[in-house]
Design a protein around this motif. Structure first.
Motif, short mmCIF file in Angstrom:
data_model
loop_
_atom_site.label_atom_id
_atom_site.label_comp_id
_atom_site.label_asym_id
_atom_site.label_seq_id
_atom_site.Cartn_x
_atom_site.Cartn_y
_atom_site.Cartn_z
N LEU A 1 10.12 -0.46 0.13
CA LEU A 1 9.85 0.23 1.39
C LEU A 1 9.74 1.74 1.18
CD1 LEU A 1 12.23 -1.79 3.73
CD2 LEU A 1 9.73 -1.79 3.76
N ILE A 2 10.65 2.27 0.35
CA ILE A 2 10.62 3.71 0.07
C ILE A 2 9.30 4.08 -0.59
CG2 ILE A 2 11.66 5.53 -1.34
CD1 ILE A 2 13.40 4.83 0.97
N CYS A 3 8.87 3.25 -1.54
CA CYS A 3 7.61 3.53 -2.24
C CYS A 3 6.44 3.49 -1.26
CB CYS A 3 7.38 2.51 -3.36
SG CYS A 3 8.41 2.80 -4.79
N ILE A 4 6.45 2.47 -0.41
CA ILE A 4 5.35 2.37 0.56
C ILE A 4 5.33 3.60 1.46
CG2 ILE A 4 4.56 1.12 2.62
CD1 ILE A 4 5.56 -1.44 1.29
N TYR A 5 6.52 3.98 1.91
CA TYR A 5 6.60 5.13 2.82
C TYR A 5 6.14 6.40 2.11
CZ TYR A 5 8.56 8.71 5.85
OH TYR A 5 8.71 9.80 6.64
N PHE A 6 6.69 6.63 0.92
CA PHE A 6 6.44 7.90 0.24
C PHE A 6 5.03 7.96 -0.37
CE2 PHE A 6 6.97 11.02 -3.18
CZ PHE A 6 7.52 12.07 -2.44
N PHE A 7 4.71 6.96 -1.18
CA PHE A 7 3.43 7.01 -1.90
C PHE A 7 2.26 6.51 -1.05
CE2 PHE A 7 6.54 6.46 -5.40
CZ PHE A 7 6.37 7.71 -5.97
N GLY A 8 2.57 5.62 -0.08
CA GLY A 8 1.50 5.07 0.74
C GLY A 8 1.31 5.84 2.03
N PHE A 9 2.39 5.89 2.83
CA PHE A 9 2.27 6.45 4.17
C PHE A 9 2.14 7.98 4.14
CE2 PHE A 9 4.18 7.87 8.21
CZ PHE A 9 3.28 7.25 9.07
N ILE A 10 3.01 8.64 3.38
CA ILE A 10 3.00 10.10 3.37
C ILE A 10 1.85 10.66 2.53
CG2 ILE A 10 4.31 12.18 2.77
CD1 ILE A 10 5.93 10.96 4.81
N HIS A 11 1.76 10.17 1.29
CA HIS A 11 0.82 10.81 0.37
C HIS A 11 -0.51 10.09 0.22
CE1 HIS A 11 3.43 14.02 -1.03
NE2 HIS A 11 4.43 13.15 -1.02
N HIS A 12 -0.58 8.84 0.70
CA HIS A 12 -1.81 8.05 0.59
C HIS A 12 -2.30 7.90 -0.84
CE1 HIS A 12 -2.04 8.10 4.92
NE2 HIS A 12 -1.91 9.41 4.89
N TRP A 13 -1.35 7.89 -1.80
CA TRP A 13 -1.77 7.71 -3.20
C TRP A 13 -2.08 6.24 -3.48
CZ3 TRP A 13 2.78 10.97 -5.59
CH2 TRP A 13 2.52 12.33 -5.36
N PHE A 14 -1.29 5.39 -2.83
CA PHE A 14 -1.47 3.95 -3.08
C PHE A 14 -1.57 3.22 -1.76
CE2 PHE A 14 0.71 5.42 -6.94
CZ PHE A 14 -0.14 4.92 -7.90
#
Lengths: 330, 329
Positions: free
Chosen positions: B153-166
């Protein structure tokens, strides 16, 4: 023998284990020479430092054991002056060792042949695989194992056969010195006997010196030409093995050991043990380390450590001989 | 060869047991899938429709042994029934759609984790007490201690939701068609990076520490000291003498890890809405999709058995002692 250059020279060697409460000396000021084609026995009870000495000679001490003093020379070469790379080549081609545990000295997942070849090919870069295989067969015949067992795994061999394989690996490169650290302890008496006969035969055939480490007094006395007796990390007596009987004068500890051997042919068997317990290496008795157990101990034994003295053909470290014998010898 | 036949016999026997259990268990439950399905339709189905559905689902009221042989026959011919949830899509096609996602994602991650973890374990054990030996086990253990769904969930939030990297969910983008084409494969790899990372972080420590501890024991063995004394080159000493033996106890863990791949990382697949078996299984359970559950359980059981068989074979190759013991028992 004396004009030969010694194969092994141990000079003033001290080895200690680093422990939480400081250094504990397992080997203390040891001097010993082994000459070509000679079998020397090294006897001592558990914890007397004999195995530590064997590992020190091979420079195989691990982790917290350190050489604090002295030198080990093999064929005149100080083993501790070699670089790691030189050591890897030197070890096994000049000196080899047969380990205590026949059962566990062989890699369980490798065939006997591979393990012999590893010893050969690691040292002889010019050797082809075929030559090495031929040599392996030769070695197996030398230790009297059918060469078909070259393809066997260690678990398929009996304890005696495994120890023969270990001996074959030890003599693979024709070393000048083979250290045998209780090579027969893990085996039953019958196998022990045949292995010892084998060792003697091969030794005469191939020609190398043996330092035979053991706690089995009578066994060593029979096999070796000279016997060194260790007590509390010191060699307290070196004596030709044909003088190992009670008619000769010995160190009181040796005397105690001799009295402890039962005679099978005697009418009534009286075995006398040595009183007391082996010393605590962390807290050695003052003066002569043997004095608390010695029936002849006098005041000087408690205060002063005895010097090594020549008594006839023997070297003995004991105050009993210091005055009278010195006078008669000098 | 005898060892092989022995293991093969065991495989066949346990396969049969798994298949049979899979047959018996649902039949111990009250009612039958057709009734369950009708219950879902709130009873608005007449008896002839029920009959039709029962036939469609391959149900019969014949004696059990008849059902059993019919079941075995259907199993072998690939008629595993139809899913309720996605009626009338067949169970086989649902499973074969979700299986590759799980196998590829978790298979690759597990193999990487095993290889990397084992190598790191070997090396830090060889340099025992060194910096790497002091730092790596603790850092990776920290990674293992984090609950993987939370890390996900943290990864999704940080890398997905915030930064749109993944990407935040699914196995591939909506704009690509599934198949052997480059855009799809790139998209699938891109989508798999986050879940792969989370699974890797969660499992690597076990491999490192397990191998390190086995190596420690093995390095103290006489045959390693003896080999060192006889002058075996360091690399060969580490790998052929020490690691080769230290690896044997690890094989069992590897077998368990590989068999659990098919079961899927249920939580991970759920968090990432990843279209694998684990995700499918949770959906099947929550919608009481019996045929699908049955089919998935069967696949999980069969794969676990087959992988165990393969590892057994590998064991025999790696440890000559097992080969003989197996053959004589």
């Amino acid at each position: 023998m004396a004009d030969n250059k010694p194969v092994l020279e141990i000079e003033d060697l001290s080895v200690a284990y680093v422990t939480g409460s400081g250094l504990v000396h397992a080997v203390n000021d040891v001097n010993l020479k082994v000459y070509p084609n000679e079998i020397v026995g090294l006897i001592g009870e558990s914890g007397s430092g004999k195995s530590t000495m064997a590992y020190t000679i091979m420079r195989l001490l691990k982790g917290d054991a350190v050489v604090t003093k002295g030198r080990v020379k093999i064929l005149g070469q100080d083993v501790y002056q070699l670089s790691k790379k030189e050591l890897r080549q030197f070890r096994w081609s000049k000196m080899a060792m047969v380990f205590q545990s026949a059962m566990s000295a062989l890699n369980p997942v490798m065939t006997v042949e591979t393990q012999i070849l590893d010893a050969l090919l690691s040292h002889r870069k010019d050797m082809t695989k075929e030559q090495a295989r031929a040599r392996a067969r030769e070695l197996m015949e030398l230790v009297r194992i059918d060469p078909k067992h070259l393809k066997s795994y260690p678990h398929e061999l009996s304890g005696g056969m495994r120890q023969r394989v270990v001996i074959a690996i030890a003599i693979a490169l024709n070393p000048a010195l083979v250290i045998m650290d209780e090579p027969t302890t893990a085996l039953d008496v019958v196998v022990q006997r045949s292995i010892l006969d084998e060792i003697r035969k091969i030794q005469q055939e191939v020609g190398f010196a043996i330092l035979f480490v053991s706690h089995d007094f009578s066994l060593v006395a029979e096999l070796a030409s000279r016997v060194a007796i260790m007590y509390a990390g010191r060699i307290i007596e070196v004596t030709p093995s044909d003088l190992l009987h009670l008619q000769e004068k010995h160190h009181p500890y040796t005397e105690g050991l001799l009295k402890a051997i039962p005679e099978l042919t005697a009418e009534d068997v009286t075995i006398q043990g040595i009183g007391g317990y082996p010393p605590d290496l962390q807290d050695l008795p003052s003066g002569c380390a043997f004095h608390p157990r010695c029936p002849y101990a006098t005041d000087i034994c408690r205060r002063v450590r005895p010097e090594k003295l020549a008594v006839g053909d023997k070297l003995i470290e004991c105050h009993l001989f210091s005055e009278k014998e010195l006078v008669s010898h000098v | 060869m005898r060892y092989f036949l022995n293991r093969l016999g065991f495989l066949i026997l346990s396969l049969w047991a798994a298949v049979t259990l899979n047959f018996i268990l649902p039949r111990l439950m009250p009612g039958n899938p057709a009734q369950a399905m009708i219950a879902k339709q709130a009873g608005n189905i007449n008896p002839s429709a029920l009959k039709a559905i029962e036939q469609e689902l391959g149900l019969s009221n014949g004696p059990l042994y008849q059902q059993y042989f019919q079941y075995l026959g259907n199993l072998l011919t690939g008629h595993w029934g139809s899913s309720f949830q996605y009626f009338p899509t067949s169970v086989v096609s649902i499973i074969s759609n979700s299986l590759p996602w799980t196998i590829i994602l978790l298979g690759v991650v597990t193999i990487i984790a095993v290889v990397v973890g084992t190598l790191v374990g070997i090396l830090i054990a060889w340099r025992r007490g060194g910096t790497a030996d002091n730092v790596i086990p603790i850092v990776t253990m920290f990674g293992q201690a984090i609950p993987s769904f939370w890390l996900g969930l943290i990864c999704i939030y940080f890398f997905g939701f915030i930064h749109h990297w993944f990407p935040m969910a699914h196995g591939s983008g909506d704009d690509v068609t599934q198949g052997y084409n480059l855009p799809f494969i790139t998209s699938a790899i891109y989508h798999s990076i986050l879940p792969a990372f989370v699974v890797f972080v969660g499992s690597i420590s076990g491999w490192i520490i397990g191998m390190r501890n086995n190596m420690m024991t093995t390095l103290g063995e006489d045959y390693v000291v003896f080999a060192e004394a006889k002058g075996v080159p360091t690399r060969r000493l580490i790998f052929s003498y020490a690691a080769r033996n230290a690896l044997l106890p690890q094989l069992t863990s590897i077998a368990i890890a590989l068999s659990s791949i098919i079961g899927g990382q249920i939580l991970i697949e759920q968090v990432f809405s990843y279209p694998g078996i684990g995700y499918g299984l949770t959906n099947a359970v929550s919608s009481e999709d019996y045929p699908l559950i049955q089919g998935m359980f069967l696949i999980i059981a069969v794969t676990a058995l087959v992988i165990n068989f393969i590892v057994d074979m590998l064991y025999g190759r790696l440890d000559p002692r097992v080969r003989r013991r197996g053959a004589t028992s």
